[in-house]
Design a protein around this motif. Structure first.
Motif, mmCIF file in Angstrom:
data_model
loop_
_atom_site.group_PDB
_atom_site.id
_atom_site.type_symbol
_atom_site.label_atom_id
_atom_site.label_comp_id
_atom_site.label_asym_id
_atom_site.label_seq_id
_atom_site.Cartn_x
_atom_site.Cartn_y
_atom_site.Cartn_z
ATOM 1 N N ARG A 71 54.961 42.354 37.001
ATOM 2 C CA ARG A 71 53.642 42.367 36.371
ATOM 3 C C ARG A 71 53.745 42.655 34.864
ATOM 4 N N LYS A 93 46.921 41.055 40.457
ATOM 5 C CA LYS A 93 45.697 40.265 40.592
ATOM 6 C C LYS A 93 44.672 40.916 41.499
ATOM 7 N N ARG A 145 46.903 28.480 40.873
ATOM 8 C CA ARG A 145 47.242 29.583 39.963
ATOM 9 C C ARG A 145 48.556 29.326 39.221
ATOM 10 N N LYS A 185 38.387 42.498 40.302
ATOM 11 C CA LYS A 185 39.609 43.228 39.908
ATOM 12 C C LYS A 185 39.233 44.540 39.223
ATOM 13 N N LEU A 229 44.540 40.499 44.602
ATOM 14 C CA LEU A 229 44.096 39.429 45.496
ATOM 15 C C LEU A 229 43.743 39.935 46.892
ATOM 16 N N LEU A 265 36.701 36.866 39.782
ATOM 17 C CA LEU A 265 37.991 37.542 39.970
ATOM 18 C C LEU A 265 38.123 38.727 39.015
ATOM 19 N N LYS A 266 37.648 38.527 37.798
ATOM 20 C CA LYS A 266 37.739 39.578 36.781
ATOM 21 C C LYS A 266 36.873 40.785 37.173
#
Lengths: 294, 294
Positions: free
Chosen positions: B96, B45, B292, B11, B47, B7-8
């Motif tokens: 955020r 995120k 999450r 992103k 996503l 994910l990191k």
């Protein structure tokens, strides 16, 4: 045909066709549908779709081919009016002789109705049963014209300029060309792309559009000073009230009218590329733009 | 690879790539550019673009092919947050972990920054150097999902439901599926279209997207009750404060969590169409959505 009759006929076509591009009524959230429908049917000259159809015809196409981009452009124009009228923007309550969308419904619904129309324009363009390459070119032309280097930027600049006395002519020209000009140019150019115009023809339509677009906004400035509110259908004198620098500030009413006529002459001489019989309507439309009283 | 690491990395790709899709800085109206850039870089995120890239890969494509639709979808998501946060809508000041766009700039600029981002998404899609037919399919998929029978309608329904105690489960499901679900589904589906997925594969991705989209919104409802404001980066307890009926109202915190897990199970079983080695990341992403804390 008389221009007046032509404008009336073409407007009737758009008034009828644009409703066919509305989606079905949803089971919930009908208020959005109603606000969108209200905004699309509350009037307007339908100048942009008329230019789009005329641009298609001047390069040899049939106006019916251009109905989808014509209606998509009118949706984008309508969304921009809805958002411009919001309290946080121009705070207008009257448009085309009727309450503005936020005033008739509410602010949240008006913001969403604008969003819905902008989005719907690209939705109907993507579903357009047409040659894929031309379709993409039309989507590109329209999205560039309405976007953050086009119409949206023009509106931002217009807000930033409000109340400032140090607006230069360069800045004012930038505002006009972006806020109004780009979408007018895109209207006639997308028509030309739809009709299969050559690169040279598209270039000519671009010049034509740029000139009539600027003339259109100059006359808007003039009408805000000398116009008849009953004919225009919106509050006059609002530029002065809001401390907006306009073409009238720089050149006075007569000077501004002269500038507009100069632009129209440029537009008309660009049209010489097309056969006299074909370019007649675009010429008449150019004249209409400076002579209009609404 | 560990999901957290994945994910990191993904992103970081989007954080970097999305800025390349911004246009040049204009000579006037820089405030619009700044508000757009601020909104795109303030976190999140990512996503939806991550799902888009994963959808492309699961059908055998390369994630780099899907960067344009991935970034376009993130622009549309960002525009929707900017408009949702406006005073006339949810009136939120924190998002955020940072001031919302209207709070940092002003209302007019925020409305225009949202418009600019929605428009820009279609602009970059139209300029995408890619197969014309797939490109049009992606534009259609995204515009339908975000439009007046999709996300915009969901937001309208959400506004209409605020403060009403008679909201049925049917209506709540309609809101969630439209406000959040449709764009999440479109993310993974556009990735699949980009990667050249078969009709069956696209159908599977649609089922997967619908289920994780609903689960995502249910968990949003849960986090608004039990979440940690520092982790979520927005004000918690706002649903209750605004009198919003949510999944927690109907099923309680534990019941809502169970519903979300049920949806995730559906999503995961749909994925069995794909080889185990290929579908692993989409499975992990589904689990992430219910587990999450932000």
């Amino acid at each position: 045909m008389e221009l007046k009759e032509y404008l009336k006929e073409r407007k009737a076509i758009i008034d009828r066709e644009i409703l066919k591009y509305l989606p079905s009524v949803p089971p919930f959230g009908k208020r959005l549908y109603e606000a969108v429908k209200y905004s699309l049917t509350v009037g307007g000259k339908r100048l942009r779709p008329i230019l789009c159809m005329a641009g298609c015809e001047v390069v040899g196409g049939n106006y019916e081919e251009a109905l989808t981009p014509a209606c998509a452009i009118e949706m984008i124009h309508t969304y921009s009016l809805i958002h411009d009228d919001l309290p946080a923007m121009d705070n207008d309550t009257l448009r085309r002789g009727h309450p503005t969308t936020w005033y008739k419904f509410d602010e949240a619904t008006a913001i969403l109705a604008g969003d819905a129309l902008l989005n719907r324009a690209f939705e109907v363009l993507s579903q357009w049963n047409f040659d894929c390459d031309r379709k993409i070119k039309v989507i590109e032309e329209i999205s560039k014209a309405s976007g953050m280097l086009g119409m949206v930027l023009g509106q931002q600049c217009d807000m930033d300029a409000e109340g400032r006395k140090d607006v230069t002519l360069e800045e004012l020209l930038f505002i006009h060309r972006h806020k109004t000009g780009r979408l007018i140019t895109a209207s006639v150019v997308s028509g030309g792309i739809t009709g299969g115009g050559s690169e040279e023809e598209i270039g000519t339509l671009k010049k034509y559009g740029d000139s009539i677009g600027l003339a259109f906004q100059i006359i808007d400035d003039v009408l805000d000073v000398i116009g008849d509110q009953n004919k225009i259908g919106k509050n006059v004198g609002s530029d002065l009230e809001k401390g907006k620098v306009t073409f009238v500030t720089f050149f006075g009413v007569d000077g501004a009218k002269r500038k507009a006529r100069e632009e129209i002459e440029k537009a008309i001489s660009a049209l010489e590329l097309f056969p006299a019989k074909k370019n007649e309507l675009l010429k008449k439309l150019a004249h209409f733009i400076v002579e209009r009283e609404y």
